[in-house]
Design a protein around this motif. Structure first.
Motif, short mmCIF file in Angstrom:
data_model
loop_
_atom_site.label_atom_id
_atom_site.label_comp_id
_atom_site.label_asym_id
_atom_site.label_seq_id
_atom_site.Cartn_x
_atom_site.Cartn_y
_atom_site.Cartn_z
N ASP A 578 71.37 50.76 -48.82
CA ASP A 578 72.05 51.87 -47.17
C ASP A 578 71.10 52.94 -48.34
OD1 ASP A 578 72.46 49.75 -45.15
OD2 ASP A 578 74.78 50.37 -45.81
N ILE A 579 70.42 53.94 -47.49
CA ILE A 579 69.68 54.61 -48.13
C ILE A 579 69.61 55.95 -46.23
CG2 ILE A 579 68.05 55.93 -49.00
CD1 ILE A 579 67.05 53.70 -49.74
N PRO A 580 70.53 56.66 -46.33
CA PRO A 580 70.40 57.45 -44.87
C PRO A 580 69.15 58.88 -45.07
CG PRO A 580 72.20 57.57 -46.22
CD PRO A 580 71.81 57.07 -46.94
N GLN A 581 68.53 58.42 -43.76
CA GLN A 581 67.82 59.18 -43.76
C GLN A 581 66.04 58.87 -44.43
OE1 GLN A 581 69.06 63.38 -44.66
NE2 GLN A 581 70.28 63.80 -42.85
N ALA A 582 66.14 57.70 -45.19
CA ALA A 582 64.55 57.31 -45.66
C ALA A 582 64.09 56.76 -44.63
CB ALA A 582 65.58 56.63 -46.59
N ILE A 583 63.00 56.99 -44.46
CA ILE A 583 61.49 56.76 -43.97
C ILE A 583 60.74 55.04 -43.84
CG2 ILE A 583 61.58 58.66 -42.19
CD1 ILE A 583 59.71 59.09 -43.32
N GLU A 584 61.05 55.28 -45.72
CA GLU A 584 60.22 54.09 -46.66
C GLU A 584 60.99 53.94 -47.11
OE1 GLU A 584 56.09 53.90 -46.02
OE2 GLU A 584 56.11 55.96 -46.37
N ALA A 585 60.86 52.98 -47.48
CA ALA A 585 61.73 52.21 -49.58
C ALA A 585 60.60 51.25 -49.54
CB ALA A 585 63.30 51.80 -49.03
N VAL A 613 56.85 39.88 -66.99
CA VAL A 613 56.07 39.69 -67.61
C VAL A 613 57.75 41.81 -67.94
CG1 VAL A 613 55.14 42.26 -69.18
CG2 VAL A 613 54.12 40.25 -68.05
N THR A 614 58.34 42.14 -68.66
CA THR A 614 59.75 42.37 -68.88
C THR A 614 59.11 43.83 -68.88
OG1 THR A 614 59.37 43.06 -71.67
CG2 THR A 614 60.62 40.63 -70.53
N GLY A 615 59.90 44.51 -68.79
CA GLY A 615 59.23 46.13 -67.95
C GLY A 615 60.43 47.31 -67.22
N GLU A 616 60.60 47.73 -66.03
CA GLU A 616 61.06 48.25 -65.18
C GLU A 616 60.51 48.54 -64.02
OE1 GLU A 616 62.00 52.85 -67.80
OE2 GLU A 616 60.31 52.33 -66.53
N ALA A 617 62.11 48.04 -62.81
CA ALA A 617 61.76 48.27 -61.33
C ALA A 617 62.31 49.35 -61.26
CB ALA A 617 63.14 46.55 -60.96
N LYS A 618 61.69 49.91 -60.35
CA LYS A 618 61.76 51.35 -59.53
C LYS A 618 62.67 50.77 -58.11
CE LYS A 618 59.98 53.64 -63.78
NZ LYS A 618 58.82 54.82 -63.92
N VAL A 619 63.48 52.27 -57.96
CA VAL A 619 63.81 51.91 -56.49
C VAL A 619 63.19 53.35 -55.08
CG1 VAL A 619 64.87 51.73 -54.42
CG2 VAL A 619 65.28 49.95 -56.23
N TYR A 620 62.65 53.66 -55.23
CA TYR A 620 61.80 54.73 -54.46
C TYR A 620 61.79 54.50 -52.48
CZ TYR A 620 58.95 56.41 -58.20
OH TYR A 620 58.76 55.76 -60.34
N ALA A 621 62.09 55.95 -52.10
CA ALA A 621 62.29 56.23 -50.77
C ALA A 621 61.72 57.41 -50.56
CB ALA A 621 63.64 56.53 -50.59
N ARG A 622 61.15 57.40 -49.07
CA ARG A 622 60.56 58.68 -48.39
C ARG A 622 61.72 59.73 -47.53
NH1 ARG A 622 56.27 60.44 -45.72
NH2 ARG A 622 56.22 57.89 -44.84
N PHE A 623 61.64 60.41 -47.79
CA PHE A 623 62.38 60.61 -46.32
C PHE A 623 62.19 62.03 -45.84
CE2 PHE A 623 64.92 60.25 -50.34
CZ PHE A 623 66.26 59.34 -49.87
N GLN A 624 62.57 62.02 -43.93
CA GLN A 624 62.16 62.65 -43.43
C GLN A 624 61.34 64.02 -43.79
OE1 GLN A 624 64.84 62.52 -40.30
NE2 GLN A 624 65.11 60.89 -39.44
N SER A 634 60.80 59.83 -54.15
CA SER A 634 61.80 60.17 -54.89
C SER A 634 62.71 58.63 -55.46
CB SER A 634 63.38 60.89 -54.36
OG SER A 634 62.43 61.80 -53.02
N GLN A 635 63.05 59.03 -56.81
CA GLN A 635 63.28 57.25 -57.47
C GLN A 635 65.14 57.46 -56.73
OE1 GLN A 635 62.72 56.56 -61.33
NE2 GLN A 635 63.82 54.87 -61.17
N MET A 636 65.30 56.47 -56.72
CA MET A 636 66.66 56.16 -56.17
C MET A 636 67.59 55.43 -57.19
SD MET A 636 66.26 57.17 -53.39
CE MET A 636 68.07 57.62 -52.51
N LEU A 637 66.83 54.36 -57.81
CA LEU A 637 67.57 53.77 -58.55
C LEU A 637 66.42 52.88 -59.92
CD1 LEU A 637 69.35 51.00 -56.28
CD2 LEU A 637 70.50 53.42 -57.81
#
Length: 649
Positions: A578-585, A613-624, A634-637
């Motif tokens: 749950d990401i309040p006020q996010a318009i994209e994730a 492949v090993t590496g990184e997984a990042k969660v991003y979100a764009r807000f209103q 913005s990176q979240m996780l």
């Protein structure tokens, strides 16, 4: 005759030539001289003490007679003024338990502030007669309580001032009323009794045993050891316990509007409640216990050693503890009821300590606050006898603590191996910050938590938006090192009404979880400790891994899955958050962006393939309010993509 024979023997020895005197004879002469000198000193001491004792006895009887005559005279004057007066001052009231507690007479010492200041001020003035002194002290008093109070404070001030600058500067001041006290012929208790008689108040001196300086739990009390005296004063028909000398012990330094080098006295010893007084004092005459059912002497000795700060801070025992705490397991628990969160300290020391051993044993006591209880858990290192003492202070961060109570611990047996040392943390549980900021612990009120599962949850309720942060540390019992392992704790969700934390323990041992909080509208930018948990892991999960890493924007968000910080390659993983006020994730894996889909409200989810492949997984979100420019995401996780192997701490 023995001394004369010894002198003749020594004289004949001295007449011998020093050159011809054998060494053994010289040693014998020195031994005889030393022996008879010791006999003379002992005899002189005995005679001196006997004379002093007889003089004190005569002086005590004279004071009793003097006080009785004064009270009789006051009674006669009262009857001259009012012939219907029924109270006879010459008749001592019977010794009975008081009607009501001390708190029924006054709630706070502040009600006596004016009287106390007057007594302290007049303590610096010399008086020729007792009549003038009592008249000045009691000039504004309207009740017996006020009279007893102002006389008590004057005596205490005099006892304290014997070490003051004024007393050193003018040692020959003409304070005639204290000459007998200073010469040792009279005690401060007798002085107080005389003052009370001049004020028309009955006061008696009580003899008995006291658990004072040098006494430790379990000690015997017989003979002249620990003998003491105190007073009882009759106020409005009830006898009350008073101790002038013990009230003059606590030093606080300078105070405004008070004499230089003012020392704070101990309020506990003015009109002490009998059920509290019996912990320290046992009268020869049981009637002066002032208890409904007098306590036998054996039970008095078996009471724990309790000092006045214990009562001053409002502490109570959870159970009827004796002076000796018995254990056959190596573990002891002591519970105290507290009116609020206080500062505490403790000391554990062996009774039979070897010179090479340290005086106290560290790391064996765990203190935790649970509701209105302070719980001490003592894990003894071995069988034997130990002294355990508790210290208390008014503020939870107090560095200056006072002795509250002490016990003797008798450990007869150990169950298994001794428990490891506890982390070097003052206490576990809430601090006043919790109440000040309106935070409550919902899931674990007891700060001692056992974690034998994949993870544990800790929930806090909030009643406003506050700043929160946390730390998570591992305590290594082998070397005492404390290591930060923040990746094993995760703020799963946070909003204005609560915060939910998940905790994993990667291996056996002790873990410390601390919550810090602050008011965002406050003056201070620093966060203070609000709650501290001790997490004990006995059976860690073999598959325990870190949590995902959170970033600044992870606020008022919630993660449902995945909760593992390490994602295995070549797997499909469901993301739900749950990401309040996010318009994209999005989930970004090795520069490939995967779109998450909005469900209901602020819920986002998607099934994402982790790749080979090993590496990184990042969660991003764009807000209103943001554009579609990638740099405004913005990176979240943050996750790690790893091979299918276990993660170590």
């Amino acid at each position: 005759e023995k001394e004369k024979a010894a002198e003749d023997l020594l004289s004949s020895i001295e007449n011998l030539s020093m050159n011809s005197m054998p060494r053994s004879l010289m040693d014998e002469r020195d031994r005889i001289e030393e022996h008879f000198q010791q006999v003379k000193d002992d005899r002189l001491k005995t005679v001196t003490e006997k004379i002093a004792s007889e003089e004190k006895t005569r002086n005590g009887k004279m004071i009793d007679r003097h006080c009785h005559e004064m009270l009789t005279l006051i009674g006669e004057k009262d009857r001259e003024v009012d012939r219907m007066c029924l109270f006879d001052h010459s008749m001592k009231p019977p010794a009975e338990p008081p009607e009501g507690k001390k708190s029924s007479l006054y709630k706070t010492p502040a009600v006596f502030e004016a009287l106390d200041l007057r007594a302290i001020d007049l303590a610096n003035k010399d008086y020729e007669t007792m009549t003038d002194l009592v008249r000045d002290l009691t000039r504004t008093c309207e009740t017996e309580l006020e009279k007893a109070r102002v006389l008590f404070r004057w005596v205490v001030a005099k006892d304290i001032n014997k070490h003051s600058i004024n007393e050193i500067v003018r040692p020959h001041a003409t304070d005639r009323l204290l000459k007998a006290v200073k010469s040792g012929k009279e005690t401060y208790h007798q002085l107080y009794k005389k003052l009370c008689s001049y004020a028309g108040i009955h006061c008696e001196i009580v003899l008995g045993y006291s658990k004072g300086a040098g006494y430790k739990p379990g000690m015997r009390m017989d003979g002249q050891a620990f003998r003491n005296s105190w007073t009882v004063v009759n106020i409005d028909g009830s006898w009350r316990l008073v101790n002038c000398t013990w009230a003059a012990r606590h030093v606080t330094g300078h105070k405004d509007n008070l004499p230089q080098m003012y020392h704070k006295y101990d309020e506990f010893y003015f009109l002490t409640d009998p059920e509290d007084h019996i912990y320290q004092h046992y009268p020869d005459d049981p009637v002066w216990q002032l208890l409904e059912i007098p306590l036998p002497f054996s039970e008095f000795v078996n009471l724990p050693v309790v000092k006045s700060p214990f009562f001053n801070y409002g502490l109570k025992f959870y159970s009827n503890y004796g002076a000796t705490l018995q254990t056959s397991t190596g573990m002891v628990e002591l519970r105290l009821l507290t009116p609020k969160i206080l500062g505490f300290g403790s000391m554990l020391e062996p009774v039979n300590r070897q010179p090479s051993e340290p005086k106290q044993i560290d790391g064996r006591t765990l203190l935790r606050f649970v509701k209105n209880e302070a719980i001490f858990t003592i894990a003894l290192p071995a069988t034997g006898m130990y002294y355990f003492s508790v210290y208390a202070g008014d503020y939870w961060k107090s560095e200056c603590l006072e002795s509250a109570c002490s016990f003797l611990i008798n450990c007869t047996n150990m169950t298994g191996r001794p428990s490891p040392q506890y982390p070097p943390v003052p206490f576990f549980g809430p601090t006043p910050v919790m109440e000040n900021l309106g935070i409550t612990a919902d899931s674990n009120v007891d700060p001692l938590v056992v974690c034998n599962n994949t993870y544990i949850e800790i929930n806090f309720s909030l009643n406003k938006d506050i700043k929160l942060t946390h730390t998570f540390q591992y305590f290594d019992v082998s070397d005492g090192a404390i290591t930060d392992i923040d990746r094993y704790v995760f703020l799963r969700s946070r909003n204005d009404t609560g915060a939910n934390y998940l905790i994993r323990c990667p291996k056996e041992g002790f873990y410390i979880f601390s919550l810090y909080a602050a008011d965002p509208n406050g003056d201070s930018n620093s966060l203070d400790c609000a709650f501290r948990y001790l997490v004990i892991c006995q059976e860690p999960s073999p598959t325990t891994s870190m949590f995902p890493k959170t970033y600044q924007k992870w606020h008022r968000c919630s993660l449902h899955e995945p909760l593992m910080g390490d994602l295995v390659t070549d797997r499909r993983v469901m993301f739900r958050l749950d990401i309040p006020q996010a318009i994209e994730a999005f989930v970004v894996i090795n520069d490939i962006w995967y779109h998450l889909y909005r469900r209901t409200g602020c819920a986002w989810e998607g099934s994402i393939y982790t790749g080979h492949v090993t590496g990184e997984a990042k969660v991003y979100a764009r807000f209103q309010g943001a554009t579609k420019d990638q740099s405004l995401f913005s990176q979240m996780l943050g996750y790690q993509i790893v091979e299918d192997t276990e993660t170590e701490i």
